[in-house]
Scaffold this motif. Structure first.
Motif, PDB file in Angstrom:
ATOM      1  N   ASP A 142      14.212 -22.524 -13.582  1.00 40.49           N
ATOM      2  CA  ASP A 142      12.953 -23.156 -14.210  1.00 40.49           C
ATOM      3  C   ASP A 142      12.126 -22.389 -14.928  1.00 40.49           C
ATOM      4  OD1 ASP A 142      13.867 -25.288 -12.406  1.00 40.49           O
ATOM      5  OD2 ASP A 142      12.318 -24.632 -10.554  1.00 40.49           O
ATOM      6  N   TRP A 143      12.081 -21.211 -14.881  1.00 40.46           N
ATOM      7  CA  TRP A 143      11.249 -20.163 -15.854  1.00 40.46           C
ATOM      8  C   TRP A 143      11.733 -20.304 -17.084  1.00 40.46           C
ATOM      9  CZ3 TRP A 143      12.243 -16.158 -18.751  1.00 40.46           C
ATOM     10  CH2 TRP A 143      11.065 -15.581 -19.507  1.00 40.46           C
ATOM     11  N   THR A 144      12.911 -20.385 -17.324  1.00 43.10           N
ATOM     12  CA  THR A 144      13.712 -20.345 -18.730  1.00 43.10           C
ATOM     13  C   THR A 144      13.165 -21.480 -19.480  1.00 43.10           C
ATOM     14  OG1 THR A 144      15.991 -21.346 -18.040  1.00 43.10           O
ATOM     15  CG2 THR A 144      15.631 -18.980 -17.849  1.00 43.10           C
ATOM     16  N   VAL A 145      12.642 -22.371 -19.115  1.00 42.26           N
ATOM     17  CA  VAL A 145      12.205 -23.817 -19.838  1.00 42.26           C
ATOM     18  C   VAL A 145      11.018 -23.811 -19.842  1.00 42.26           C
ATOM     19  CG1 VAL A 145      14.485 -24.841 -19.403  1.00 42.26           C
ATOM     20  CG2 VAL A 145      12.524 -25.360 -17.834  1.00 42.26           C
ATOM     21  N   THR A 146      10.154 -22.840 -19.271  1.00 36.03           N
ATOM     22  CA  THR A 146       8.674 -22.654 -19.333  1.00 36.03           C
ATOM     23  C   THR A 146       8.228 -22.710 -20.819  1.00 36.03           C
ATOM     24  OG1 THR A 146       8.468 -20.451 -18.799  1.00 36.03           O
ATOM     25  CG2 THR A 146       8.347 -22.228 -16.918  1.00 36.03           C
ATOM     26  N   THR A 147       6.767 -22.699 -20.927  1.00 37.22           N
ATOM     27  CA  THR A 147       5.835 -22.785 -22.205  1.00 37.22           C
ATOM     28  C   THR A 147       5.923 -21.009 -22.361  1.00 37.22           C
ATOM     29  OG1 THR A 147       4.697 -24.548 -22.037  1.00 37.22           O
ATOM     30  CG2 THR A 147       3.827 -22.971 -23.589  1.00 37.22           C
ATOM     31  N   GLU A 148       5.928 -20.490 -21.590  1.00 35.19           N
ATOM     32  CA  GLU A 148       5.857 -18.817 -21.616  1.00 35.19           C
ATOM     33  C   GLU A 148       7.059 -18.316 -22.138  1.00 35.19           C
ATOM     34  OE1 GLU A 148       5.030 -14.950 -18.485  1.00 35.19           O
ATOM     35  OE2 GLU A 148       6.061 -16.679 -17.663  1.00 35.19           O
ATOM     36  N   ALA A 172       6.515 -12.560 -13.866  1.00 33.15           N
ATOM     37  CA  ALA A 172       6.228 -14.079 -13.244  1.00 33.15           C
ATOM     38  C   ALA A 172       6.818 -14.509 -11.704  1.00 33.15           C
ATOM     39  CB  ALA A 172       6.999 -15.284 -14.344  1.00 33.15           C
ATOM     40  N   MET A 173       7.888 -13.494 -11.887  1.00 36.25           N
ATOM     41  CA  MET A 173       8.530 -13.565 -10.317  1.00 36.25           C
ATOM     42  C   MET A 173       8.570 -12.270  -9.656  1.00 36.25           C
ATOM     43  SD  MET A 173      11.464 -16.466 -11.175  1.00 36.25           S
ATOM     44  CE  MET A 173      11.334 -15.757 -12.992  1.00 36.25           C
ATOM     45  N   PRO A 174       7.594 -11.662  -9.349  1.00 33.70           N
ATOM     46  CA  PRO A 174       7.455 -10.126  -8.909  1.00 33.70           C
ATOM     47  C   PRO A 174       8.178  -9.649  -7.691  1.00 33.70           C
ATOM     48  CG  PRO A 174       5.301 -11.244  -8.681  1.00 33.70           C
ATOM     49  CD  PRO A 174       6.180 -12.122  -9.341  1.00 33.70           C
ATOM     50  N   ASP A 175       8.525 -10.857  -6.741  1.00 33.56           N
ATOM     51  CA  ASP A 175       9.132 -10.736  -5.438  1.00 33.56           C
ATOM     52  C   ASP A 175      10.516 -10.882  -5.745  1.00 33.56           C
ATOM     53  OD1 ASP A 175       8.777 -13.424  -6.356  1.00 33.56           O
ATOM     54  OD2 ASP A 175       9.678 -14.086  -4.422  1.00 33.56           O
ATOM     55  N   LEU A 228      13.603 -10.618 -19.830  1.00 32.98           N
ATOM     56  CA  LEU A 228      13.727 -10.241 -18.463  1.00 32.98           C
ATOM     57  C   LEU A 228      12.583  -9.748 -17.928  1.00 32.98           C
ATOM     58  CD1 LEU A 228      15.514 -11.056 -16.133  1.00 32.98           C
ATOM     59  CD2 LEU A 228      16.319  -8.677 -16.418  1.00 32.98           C
ATOM     60  N   GLU A 229      11.683  -8.765 -18.756  1.00 38.88           N
ATOM     61  CA  GLU A 229      10.509  -8.309 -18.571  1.00 38.88           C
ATOM     62  C   GLU A 229       9.428  -9.312 -17.820  1.00 38.88           C
ATOM     63  OE1 GLU A 229       7.295  -5.037 -19.915  1.00 38.88           O
ATOM     64  OE2 GLU A 229       9.081  -5.364 -21.218  1.00 38.88           O
TER      65      GLU A 229
END
Length: 331
Positions: free
Chosen positions: A265-271, A44-47, A38-39
Motif C-alpha cells: 500500500d505504501w509503495t503507491v502513496t504520494t509520499e 512510515a512503518m516503524p513497527d 526503504l528508509e
C-alpha cells in the motif's frame, strides 16, 4: 531498530519467511535507490523490521525460482515486469490490489492483480566527453553510431543474462529491427564491445571513470553521474529507447501478509511517488514534476517521445531463447 541487509548472503540468515513485525523484501532496484526508498518506508512503518536482498534481475530471478519450494521473502519490489511474468515466478505470487493502485493506468498492472509497476527505466548511453576529445571521436546519438570502426574497444554493455537493463536493450533492438537484422546488428556491435558487465549501472561507472568512451546503461544512472560531476553526457538512442517497468508483488507463502500488504500500500502513496521522482524518469503514479536536473541532463519532459513501444509480453516469452542465442554468439 530496522535491519537493512543488501547482501547475497541474506538467504543463509533466514530459515523461514519473516514473521509478524518483520518483512523480507527482494528487489532489483539499484542499491542507492533501494536504500533511499526503504528508509522512507521504514519511517512510515516503524513497527516493521525490514530485511532487504538486492540482486540484479537475472540473479534475483534465479534465486526466486531456486527457492520457490520454500520462499524466503514476503514481497517482490522493483523487479522487471518482463521477468516477473515468468510462470515459475508468477506461481509464487498472490493477487493483491493495494489501496490507491487504481490511480495507476491498467497498462502498468497485471490483469490478475498479481503485480503492479510504479516505476521504470530506459536505455541510455553514458558518453565520456574527455575521452571522446582525446580520441577525436564524435559523440554517438544512436546504436548505429556505435557500429563505426572508430568505436572498437570503446564500448561496454550490460550482460543480458544477468542484467535487466542489458536484456531489455537486446530484446528491444530485436523487436525494432526483426530477428535477422537485429542479430546482424548485434554481431557488428560485438566487434566494438570491450566487455559485457554484470549490472546495468557499471557500464556507466566505467565510462564516467574514463575507462571507455561509451557505457550502455540507463537514464537515471547517467543523470546521477552527471549531477555528481563526472565528465559525461547522456545520449538516448535515436532509434528509440528500450525500457522496462519495475513491478511489486505479494508472495503467496508469506507468514506476515498483513505487514506485506501495508508495505505494498505504501509503495503507491504520494509520499512514495515523490521519492520515486528523485530517482526515476518513469513513474506510473499520476502527478508530480520532473526535476530540473533530469531536463538539464537531456531527458525530455515527455519521456514517451523517446521510448520504443516495448512488448513486455514478448520480451518475457522470448527471454530464454534470446539469452541462449546471445550466449552462444558472444560468450
Amino acid at each position: 531498530m530496522k535491519t537493512l541487509l543488501a547482501t547475497s548472503a541474506l538467504a543463509a540468515l533466514l530459515s523461514t519467511t519473516a514473521l509478524a513485525g518483520e518483512l523480507t523484501v527482494y528487489t532489483s532496484y539499484e542499491e542507492d535507490e533501494a536504500a533511499a526508498f526503504l528508509e522512507l518506508a521504514a519511517e512510515a512503518m516503524p513497527d516493521i523490521a525490514f530485511n532487504m536482498l538486492r540482486l540484479s534481475t537475472g540473479d534475483l530471478a534465479a534465486r526466486i525460482i531456486a527457492e520457490k519450494g520454500n520462499p524466503q521473502h514476503d514481497v517482490i519490489w522493483g523487479f522487471a515486469a518482463s521477468t516477473i511474468v515468468n510462470p515459475e515466478i508468477e506461481e509464487t505470487l498472490e493477487p493483491y490490489t493495494p489501496v490507491g493502485v487504481d490511480s495507476i493506468p491498467a497498462a502498468f498492472r497485471s490483469e490478475d492483480d498479481k503485480w503492479f509497476a510504479v516505476t521504470g527505466y530506459m536505455a541510455a548511453f553514458c558518453v565520456n566527453n574527455e575521452r571522446l576529445e582525446t580520441l577525436g571521436l564524435e559523440a554517438p546519438t544512436s546504436w548505429a553510431d556505435l557500429l563505426k570502426p572508430e568505436y572498437q574497444g570503446e564500448v561496454v554493455m550490460p550482460n543480458p543474462a544477468s542484467s535487466g537493463t542489458g536484456y531489455i536493450m537486446v530484446s528491444s533492438l530485436l523487436q525494432m529491427m526483426g530477428e535477422e537484422a537485429g542479430w546482424a546488428m548485434l554481431d557488428q556491435l560485438d566487434g566494438n564491445v570491450a566487455q559485457y558487465i554484470k549490472s546495468g549501472s557499471k557500464p556507466c561507472h566505467a565510462a564516467s571513470a574514463g575507462e571507455y568512451a561509451v557505457g550502455a546503461s540507463y537514464d537515471m544512472r547517467a543523470i546521477k553521474n552527471i549531477a555528481e560531476g563526472f565528465p559525461i553526457s547522456m545520449a538516448i538512442p535515436s532509434e528509440g529507447s528500450g525500457n522496462e517497468l519495475e513491478a511489486n508483488a505479494l508472495v503467496a507463502s508469506s507468514d506476515n501478509k498483513e505487514d506485506a500488504r501495508r508495505f505494498l500500500d505504501w509503495t503507491v502513496t504520494t509520499e512514495a511517488a515523490t521519492a520515486y521522482l528523485d530517482w526515476k524518469a518513469i513513474v506510473t503514479i499520476p502527478g508530480g514534476t520532473m526535476p530540473q536536473r533530469f531536463i538539464d541532463a537531456g531527458l525530455p519532459e515527455d519521456t514517451s517521445t523517446v521510448l520504443h513501444p516495448t512488448d513486455f509480453g514478448a520480451a518475457a516469452n522470448d527471454r530464454a531463447a534470446i539469452i541462449a542465442e546471445w550466449q552462444s554468439r558472444y560468450e
